[in-house]
Design a protein around this motif. Sequence first.
Motif, PDB file in Angstrom:
ATOM      1  N   ILE A   1       0.836  -1.210   0.000  1.00  0.00           N
ATOM      2  CA  ILE A   1       0.000   0.000   0.000  1.00  0.00           C
ATOM      3  C   ILE A   1       0.870   1.259   0.000  1.00  0.00           C
ATOM      4  O   ILE A   1       0.646   2.189  -0.776  1.00  0.00           O
ATOM      5  CB  ILE A   1      -0.959  -0.011   1.216  1.00  0.00           C
ATOM      6  CG1 ILE A   1      -1.890  -1.230   1.143  1.00  0.00           C
ATOM      7  CG2 ILE A   1      -1.761   1.299   1.287  1.00  0.00           C
ATOM      8  CD1 ILE A   1      -2.693  -1.484   2.427  1.00  0.00           C
ATOM      9  N   ASP A   2       1.874   1.278   0.869  1.00  0.00           N
ATOM     10  CA  ASP A   2       2.726   2.469   0.981  1.00  0.00           C
ATOM     11  C   ASP A   2       3.517   2.695  -0.301  1.00  0.00           C
ATOM     12  O   ASP A   2       3.757   3.840  -0.705  1.00  0.00           O
ATOM     13  CB  ASP A   2       3.673   2.337   2.180  1.00  0.00           C
ATOM     14  CG  ASP A   2       2.922   2.294   3.510  1.00  0.00           C
ATOM     15  OD1 ASP A   2       1.715   2.621   3.540  1.00  0.00           O
ATOM     16  OD2 ASP A   2       3.542   1.933   4.528  1.00  0.00           O
ATOM     17  N   ASN A   3       3.935   1.601  -0.932  1.00  0.00           N
ATOM     18  CA  ASN A   3       4.642   1.708  -2.202  1.00  0.00           C
ATOM     19  C   ASN A   3       3.737   2.348  -3.263  1.00  0.00           C
ATOM     20  O   ASN A   3       4.184   3.161  -4.081  1.00  0.00           O
ATOM     21  CB  ASN A   3       5.090   0.308  -2.648  1.00  0.00           C
ATOM     22  CG  ASN A   3       5.994   0.346  -3.868  1.00  0.00           C
ATOM     23  OD1 ASN A   3       7.094   0.865  -3.823  1.00  0.00           O
ATOM     24  ND2 ASN A   3       5.500  -0.216  -4.973  1.00  0.00           N
ATOM     25  N   GLU A   4       2.451   1.984  -3.225  1.00  0.00           N
ATOM     26  CA  GLU A   4       1.489   2.593  -4.155  1.00  0.00           C
ATOM     27  C   GLU A   4       1.342   4.094  -3.896  1.00  0.00           C
ATOM     28  O   GLU A   4       1.362   4.906  -4.828  1.00  0.00           O
ATOM     29  CB  GLU A   4       0.128   1.888  -4.014  1.00  0.00           C
ATOM     30  CG  GLU A   4      -0.965   2.544  -4.851  1.00  0.00           C
ATOM     31  CD  GLU A   4      -2.256   1.730  -4.880  1.00  0.00           C
ATOM     32  OE1 GLU A   4      -2.244   0.514  -4.572  1.00  0.00           O
ATOM     33  OE2 GLU A   4      -3.303   2.321  -5.220  1.00  0.00           O
ATOM     34  N   ILE A   5       1.221   4.470  -2.631  1.00  0.00           N
ATOM     35  CA  ILE A   5       1.064   5.898  -2.288  1.00  0.00           C
ATOM     36  C   ILE A   5       2.312   6.689  -2.714  1.00  0.00           C
ATOM     37  O   ILE A   5       2.218   7.777  -3.283  1.00  0.00           O
ATOM     38  CB  ILE A   5       0.830   6.069  -0.767  1.00  0.00           C
ATOM     39  CG1 ILE A   5      -0.435   5.317  -0.324  1.00  0.00           C
ATOM     40  CG2 ILE A   5       0.741   7.560  -0.398  1.00  0.00           C
ATOM     41  CD1 ILE A   5      -0.588   5.218   1.203  1.00  0.00           C
ATOM     42  N   HIS A   6       3.475   6.095  -2.417  1.00  0.00           N
ATOM     43  CA  HIS A   6       4.779   6.701  -2.756  1.00  0.00           C
ATOM     44  C   HIS A   6       4.888   6.970  -4.262  1.00  0.00           C
ATOM     45  O   HIS A   6       5.184   8.085  -4.687  1.00  0.00           O
ATOM     46  CB  HIS A   6       5.847   5.710  -2.288  1.00  0.00           C
ATOM     47  CG  HIS A   6       7.266   6.007  -2.659  1.00  0.00           C
ATOM     48  ND1 HIS A   6       7.990   7.009  -2.059  1.00  0.00           N
ATOM     49  CD2 HIS A   6       8.112   5.405  -3.542  1.00  0.00           C
ATOM     50  CE1 HIS A   6       9.227   7.013  -2.559  1.00  0.00           C
ATOM     51  NE2 HIS A   6       9.317   6.051  -3.463  1.00  0.00           N
ATOM     52  N   HIS A   7       4.627   5.945  -5.057  1.00  0.00           N
ATOM     53  CA  HIS A   7       4.778   6.112  -6.506  1.00  0.00           C
ATOM     54  C   HIS A   7       3.647   6.952  -7.107  1.00  0.00           C
ATOM     55  O   HIS A   7       3.872   7.664  -8.085  1.00  0.00           O
ATOM     56  CB  HIS A   7       4.848   4.748  -7.194  1.00  0.00           C
ATOM     57  CG  HIS A   7       6.168   4.059  -7.008  1.00  0.00           C
ATOM     58  ND1 HIS A   7       7.367   4.726  -7.138  1.00  0.00           N
ATOM     59  CD2 HIS A   7       6.484   2.778  -6.696  1.00  0.00           C
ATOM     60  CE1 HIS A   7       8.372   3.870  -6.923  1.00  0.00           C
ATOM     61  NE2 HIS A   7       7.853   2.686  -6.641  1.00  0.00           N
ATOM     62  N   ARG A   8       2.464   6.868  -6.536  1.00  0.00           N
ATOM     63  CA  ARG A   8       1.374   7.722  -7.036  1.00  0.00           C
ATOM     64  C   ARG A   8       1.726   9.191  -6.809  1.00  0.00           C
ATOM     65  O   ARG A   8       1.479  10.041  -7.673  1.00  0.00           O
ATOM     66  CB  ARG A   8       0.058   7.366  -6.347  1.00  0.00           C
ATOM     67  CG  ARG A   8      -1.140   8.123  -6.941  1.00  0.00           C
ATOM     68  CD  ARG A   8      -2.417   7.776  -6.178  1.00  0.00           C
ATOM     69  NE  ARG A   8      -2.268   8.101  -4.787  1.00  0.00           N
ATOM     70  CZ  ARG A   8      -2.794   7.394  -3.769  1.00  0.00           C
ATOM     71  NH1 ARG A   8      -3.534   6.339  -4.012  1.00  0.00           N
ATOM     72  NH2 ARG A   8      -2.589   7.761  -2.524  1.00  0.00           N
ATOM     73  N   GLY A   9       2.327   9.483  -5.651  1.00  0.00           N
ATOM     74  CA  GLY A   9       2.764  10.865  -5.379  1.00  0.00           C
ATOM     75  C   GLY A   9       3.742  11.332  -6.448  1.00  0.00           C
ATOM     76  O   GLY A   9       3.738  12.496  -6.851  1.00  0.00           O
ATOM     77  N   GLN A  10       4.590  10.413  -6.913  1.00  0.00           N
ATOM     78  CA  GLN A  10       5.537  10.755  -7.986  1.00  0.00           C
ATOM     79  C   GLN A  10       4.780  11.044  -9.276  1.00  0.00           C
ATOM     80  O   GLN A  10       5.111  11.980 -10.013  1.00  0.00           O
ATOM     81  CB  GLN A  10       6.545   9.617  -8.141  1.00  0.00           C
ATOM     82  CG  GLN A  10       7.335   9.446  -6.841  1.00  0.00           C
ATOM     83  CD  GLN A  10       8.280   8.280  -6.817  1.00  0.00           C
ATOM     84  OE1 GLN A  10       8.127   7.318  -7.570  1.00  0.00           O
ATOM     85  NE2 GLN A  10       9.260   8.345  -5.938  1.00  0.00           N
ATOM     86  N   GLY A  11       3.727  10.261  -9.532  1.00  0.00           N
ATOM     87  CA  GLY A  11       2.873  10.519 -10.700  1.00  0.00           C
ATOM     88  C   GLY A  11       2.256  11.914 -10.646  1.00  0.00           C
ATOM     89  O   GLY A  11       2.087  12.567 -11.677  1.00  0.00           O
TER      90      GLY A  11
ATOM     91  N   HIS B   1       2.978  10.291   0.546  1.00  0.00           N
ATOM     92  CA  HIS B   1       2.636  10.942  -0.734  1.00  0.00           C
ATOM     93  C   HIS B   1       3.610  12.095  -1.035  1.00  0.00           C
ATOM     94  O   HIS B   1       4.213  12.149  -2.110  1.00  0.00           O
ATOM     95  CB  HIS B   1       1.200  11.461  -0.589  1.00  0.00           C
ATOM     96  CG  HIS B   1       0.676  12.310  -1.692  1.00  0.00           C
ATOM     97  ND1 HIS B   1       0.333  11.798  -2.926  1.00  0.00           N
ATOM     98  CD2 HIS B   1       0.371  13.639  -1.740  1.00  0.00           C
ATOM     99  CE1 HIS B   1      -0.149  12.782  -3.681  1.00  0.00           C
ATOM    100  NE2 HIS B   1      -0.133  13.910  -2.988  1.00  0.00           N
ATOM    101  N   HIS B   2       3.769  12.987  -0.078  1.00  0.00           N
ATOM    102  CA  HIS B   2       4.631  14.146  -0.321  1.00  0.00           C
ATOM    103  C   HIS B   2       6.112  13.769  -0.310  1.00  0.00           C
ATOM    104  O   HIS B   2       6.915  14.375  -1.021  1.00  0.00           O
ATOM    105  CB  HIS B   2       4.356  15.249   0.709  1.00  0.00           C
ATOM    106  CG  HIS B   2       3.076  15.983   0.451  1.00  0.00           C
ATOM    107  ND1 HIS B   2       2.710  16.409  -0.801  1.00  0.00           N
ATOM    108  CD2 HIS B   2       2.073  16.375   1.279  1.00  0.00           C
ATOM    109  CE1 HIS B   2       1.540  17.038  -0.743  1.00  0.00           C
ATOM    110  NE2 HIS B   2       1.121  17.019   0.518  1.00  0.00           N
ATOM    111  N   ARG B   3       6.482  12.785   0.487  1.00  0.00           N
ATOM    112  CA  ARG B   3       7.880  12.346   0.467  1.00  0.00           C
ATOM    113  C   ARG B   3       8.220  11.773  -0.912  1.00  0.00           C
ATOM    114  O   ARG B   3       9.304  12.027  -1.452  1.00  0.00           O
ATOM    115  CB  ARG B   3       8.135  11.303   1.561  1.00  0.00           C
ATOM    116  CG  ARG B   3       9.607  10.924   1.683  1.00  0.00           C
ATOM    117  CD  ARG B   3       9.788   9.825   2.735  1.00  0.00           C
ATOM    118  NE  ARG B   3       8.980   8.673   2.410  1.00  0.00           N
ATOM    119  CZ  ARG B   3       8.358   7.900   3.302  1.00  0.00           C
ATOM    120  NH1 ARG B   3       8.491   8.138   4.596  1.00  0.00           N
ATOM    121  NH2 ARG B   3       7.635   6.875   2.917  1.00  0.00           N
ATOM    122  N   GLY B   4       7.275  11.026  -1.488  1.00  0.00           N
ATOM    123  CA  GLY B   4       7.470  10.497  -2.850  1.00  0.00           C
ATOM    124  C   GLY B   4       7.733  11.630  -3.835  1.00  0.00           C
ATOM    125  O   GLY B   4       8.540  11.494  -4.760  1.00  0.00           O
TER     126      GLY B   4
END
Lengths: 171, 171
Positions: A143-153, B148-151
């Motif tokens: 889940i956190d990996n999804e949030i992390h990469h979505r933020g990059q998107g 999200h923001h860290r990403g």
Amino acid sequence: MEKDILEPATTNKAVVLTADVLLKQWQGHRGLTRRTIEAFPEDKLFNYSIGGMRPFAQLAIEMLTMGAPGIRGIVTRKWPSYEQVDSEFKNIKTKAQLLEAWDKATEEINELWPQIPAGRFQEIEKVFGQWEGPVYWSLFYFIDNEIHHRGQGYVYLRSLGIEPPPFWDRN
Amino acid sequence: MEKDILEPATTNKAVVLTADVLLKQWQGHRGLTRRTIEAFPEDKLFNYSIGGMRPFAQLAIEMLTMGAPGIRGIVTRKWPSYEQVDSEFKNIKTKAQLLEAWDKATEEINELWPQIPAGRFQEIEKVFGQWEGPVYWSLFYFIDNEIHHRGQGYVYLRSLGIEPPPFWDRN
């Protein structure tokens, strides 16, 4: 400081989350990621990136490899290698194909989730034959990996002058 | 599809997370965010961004407004306005000040966390007088907003040719 993090001085055993609630949280995030995929123009989804990173379609495919296959492994206790799972998604070449795979995963996760037995979330498991830890820890990694990469998107979209979907909307 | 997300057809009441485990997860994330702050050159931390977004220092300050003040409100049931909380951090102008505020929040969160009573995580609360939902939902909002923001900070770093800290490392 590191010691505090790893071994909190005091304990709090209150229940924060049950499986039902976590599923709803995750699918809320997955709905937002779906809208992020939709926000990309077709070509930018597959070709655009910043700083040598992967295009958003590749990041979304990584999320797919951890999503339904991850829950399948947690339920069945059988793990293909991560490379085998990756090959499940290697034919995704268009936005429509990506969204179709996304929706298929949504349904599979919803179907499998109720079959995760109580106690399973705390068992130690080597997911995809590689990453060992408690099941809840792997789930949060997905889940956190999804949030992390979505933020990059979101940064890719902003740099293209496109407004991303609102982060707080999880329907 | 939306109906499935909001009202799963089946139920799974297994406990996924207790408060202790969530604290460890969150502080693991907060340690990674601290390393992300450290990875920025001083000037880029406060001045650099992409696509009209906020510089990473401002994103980190937003995380700080939700962190210790959020747990303070959850424990005491008293909520200053979000604007009041924001003014707590308005004097942060250097990386050293930001890291100092980060470490202070780490300690405060660790001290307050054991005081959150059982059952509190499921209570409905209007956090900062504005956002209403179960306490666990607000906590995940704080944590997910940080991820999200860290990403996004990772994209800033990559675009500057700087390698971000490894995402999987949560010590």
